[in-house]
Design an enzyme around this catalytic site. Structure first.
Site, mmCIF file in Angstrom:
data_model
loop_
_atom_site.group_PDB
_atom_site.id
_atom_site.type_symbol
_atom_site.label_atom_id
_atom_site.label_comp_id
_atom_site.label_asym_id
_atom_site.label_seq_id
_atom_site.Cartn_x
_atom_site.Cartn_y
_atom_site.Cartn_z
ATOM 1 N N LYS A 1 -11.808 -1.677 6.936
ATOM 2 C CA LYS A 1 -10.950 -2.592 7.684
ATOM 3 C C LYS A 1 -11.420 -2.665 9.140
ATOM 4 O O LYS A 1 -11.747 -3.724 9.635
ATOM 5 C CB LYS A 1 -9.482 -2.146 7.628
ATOM 6 C CG LYS A 1 -8.963 -1.896 6.216
ATOM 7 C CD LYS A 1 -8.817 -3.176 5.404
ATOM 8 C CE LYS A 1 -8.745 -2.947 3.910
ATOM 9 N NZ LYS A 1 -7.547 -2.312 3.408
ATOM 10 N N TRP B 1 0.832 -1.220 0.000
ATOM 11 C CA TRP B 1 0.000 0.000 0.000
ATOM 12 C C TRP B 1 0.855 1.254 0.000
ATOM 13 O O TRP B 1 0.549 2.232 -0.677
ATOM 14 C CB TRP B 1 -0.977 -0.006 1.181
ATOM 15 C CG TRP B 1 -1.989 -1.108 1.092
ATOM 16 C CD1 TRP B 1 -2.181 -2.127 1.968
ATOM 17 C CD2 TRP B 1 -2.947 -1.317 0.036
ATOM 18 N NE1 TRP B 1 -3.179 -2.958 1.532
ATOM 19 C CE2 TRP B 1 -3.665 -2.495 0.363
ATOM 20 C CE3 TRP B 1 -3.249 -0.641 -1.147
ATOM 21 C CZ2 TRP B 1 -4.689 -2.988 -0.464
ATOM 22 C CZ3 TRP B 1 -4.268 -1.135 -1.964
ATOM 23 C CH2 TRP B 1 -4.965 -2.292 -1.615
ATOM 24 N N ASP C 1 -1.321 6.622 6.383
ATOM 25 C CA ASP C 1 -2.432 5.737 6.031
ATOM 26 C C ASP C 1 -2.629 4.801 7.229
ATOM 27 O O ASP C 1 -1.760 3.980 7.520
ATOM 28 C CB ASP C 1 -2.060 4.953 4.770
ATOM 29 C CG ASP C 1 -3.094 3.900 4.378
ATOM 30 O OD1 ASP C 1 -4.071 3.694 5.133
ATOM 31 O OD2 ASP C 1 -2.917 3.281 3.310
HETATM 32 C C1 LIG Z 1 -7.066 -1.842 2.171
HETATM 33 C C2 LIG Z 1 -6.017 -0.814 2.254
HETATM 34 C C3 LIG Z 1 -5.889 0.192 1.280
HETATM 35 C C4 LIG Z 1 -6.776 0.264 0.064
HETATM 36 O O1 LIG Z 1 -8.041 0.661 0.414
HETATM 37 P P1 LIG Z 1 -9.172 0.961 -0.672
HETATM 38 O O2 LIG Z 1 -10.225 1.597 0.168
HETATM 39 O O3 LIG Z 1 -9.560 -0.344 -1.264
HETATM 40 O O4 LIG Z 1 -8.605 1.900 -1.672
HETATM 41 C C5 LIG Z 1 -4.920 1.137 1.466
HETATM 42 N N1 LIG Z 1 -4.102 1.114 2.536
HETATM 43 C C6 LIG Z 1 -4.193 0.167 3.468
HETATM 44 C C7 LIG Z 1 -3.265 0.191 4.635
HETATM 45 C C8 LIG Z 1 -5.146 -0.826 3.357
HETATM 46 O O5 LIG Z 1 -5.238 -1.778 4.307
#
Ligand SMILES: *Cc1c(COP(=O)(O)O)cnc(C)c1O
Length: 360
Positions: A195, A101, A171
């Site tokens: 998540k 990511w 993030d």
């Molecule tokens: C799942 C995830 C993403 C991607 O998320 P989307 O909402 O599908 O774009 C980005 N960063 C992390 C840390 C993730 O776990």
């Protein structure tokens, strides 16, 4: 009806209590005679939903007054572009690459300026967090970027990097609200909610006010400007209303559990059950450095691909679902977010013990 223990990395398990409440309110929300899915986002009822959600989130994370909370769409992945478009005044940014990511975010940012990969753990398939105490931070960096919890690899920053005064952007998709956090250390903290918070379709951005400006890269679409959404309190256009409503319910559930200190204790207790077992198992093995282990995502392997597949299949038959590792790494991964009850982890370890006995 029977529910399984769902170890999916995302979309992931939600508190059963929240789902039951939402089911009860499906046809008639709070005497309005309609579902939240059917109501105007400009209605009094929805205004209250989004305002209460924000207030509860502020409470949980103790968000300082000089931060805005935005409920946006496009997932965490949209932020990979939105961040550089809004923050790259000098067109320079430093990225710490600790997984897929972070790497995707880095690659996207490269479209917009000079982006430096100042640290990476790709040399050992992202199985650790590099030492970030004294990195070569660029003098003119607009921000330093991290992915705080690496969903796919199961590592987490236990201390934030030393950004030498530069704005930190993180993030936090897969560790959002899993423990207390000091928001004042971040310029932007953001995450997709599917998540650890709610249904897919909402991304929450917590952003320091001085970073919200009209001075964005030329050509930045209206919808990708933080200022547009901040000025409209996340109601510039139709927001992901039903998703925000569920997030709000999860915030209330978290407060009922005792808040983020309590969640941290609970999550540590849950993760320890699994890690302690892995550390003494003769069949299964954790894949990341102990000091960097995530409380939320726990990857493990047997070392034998066929045995891994057998495990995932038999676990599913026993009501333990979505234990297959990410398609890029294989093996297994148990995601044990806030809403995974401790009984789920106990059941998983019991099952692993039995599987070990039968297959060693
Ligand atoms: C799942 C995830 C993403 C991607 O998320 P989307 O909402 O599908 O774009 C980005 N960063 C992390 C840390 C993730 O776990």
């Amino acid at each position: 009806m029977s529910r399984v223990y769902n170890f999916s990395a995302g979309p992931a398990v939600l508190p059963e209590e929240v789902l039951r409440e939402a089911a009860q309110e499906m046809l008639d929300y709070n005497g309005t005679g309609m579902s939240v899915m059917e109501m105007s986002h400009r209605s009094k009822a929805f205004e209250e939903i989004i305002q209460t959600a924000e207030a509860d989130l502020r409470d949980l994370l103790k968000i300082p007054d000089n931060y805005k909370v935005l409920f946006l769409q496009g997932g965490a992945s949209q932020q990979f572009a939105m961040i550089p478009m809004n923050l790259m005044k000098n067109k320079v940014a430093d990225y710490i690459v600790t997984g897929q990511w972070a790497k995707k975010a880095y690659q996207e940012a490269c479209k917009y300026g000079k982006v430096n990969k100042i640290a990476s753990s790709e040399d050992k398939t992202f199985s650790y967090i590099p030492d970030c105490s004294d990195l070569p931070i660029s003098e003119d960096a607009d921000y330093v970027y991290i992915c705080e919890n690496n969903t796919i690899y199961g590592t987490k920053f236990k201390t934030l990097p030393n950004t030498k005064g530069k704005t930190l952007v993180a993030d936090v998709s897969s560790c959002f609200l899993s423990e207390p956090a000091d928001v004042s250390k971040y310029g932007i903290m953001y995450g997709g909610v599917q998540k650890n918070i709610g249904p897919a379709g909402v991304v929450i951005v917590i952003i320091r006010e001085d970073l919200i400006t009209e001075d964005v890269l030329p050509g930045t679409p209206t919808m990708l400007q933080y200022k547009v959404h901040a000025d409209a309190d996340s109601l510039y256009n139709t927001p992901p209303a039903y998703g925000i409503y569920i997030c709000g319910k999860v915030f209330q559930w978290l407060k009922k559990q005792g808040g983020l200190e309590k969640m941290k204790e609970y999550n540590e207790k849950k993760a320890a059950i699994l890690y302690d077992y892995l550390d003494q198992s003769k069949l299964f093995k954790g894949t990341v450095e102990k000091k960097d282990r995530s409380l939320m995502n726990v990857p493990f392997i047997t070392g034998d691909k066929e045995l891994d597949d057998k495990f995932v299949k038999e676990a599913k038959a026993a009501g333990l679902e979505n234990l297959k590792g990410h398609r890029t790494v294989g093996g297994m991964r148990a995601s044990i977010y806030n809403a995974m009850p401790i009984e789920g982890v106990e059941k998983l370890v019991e099952f692993m013990e039995k599987f070990e006995e039968e297959n060693l």
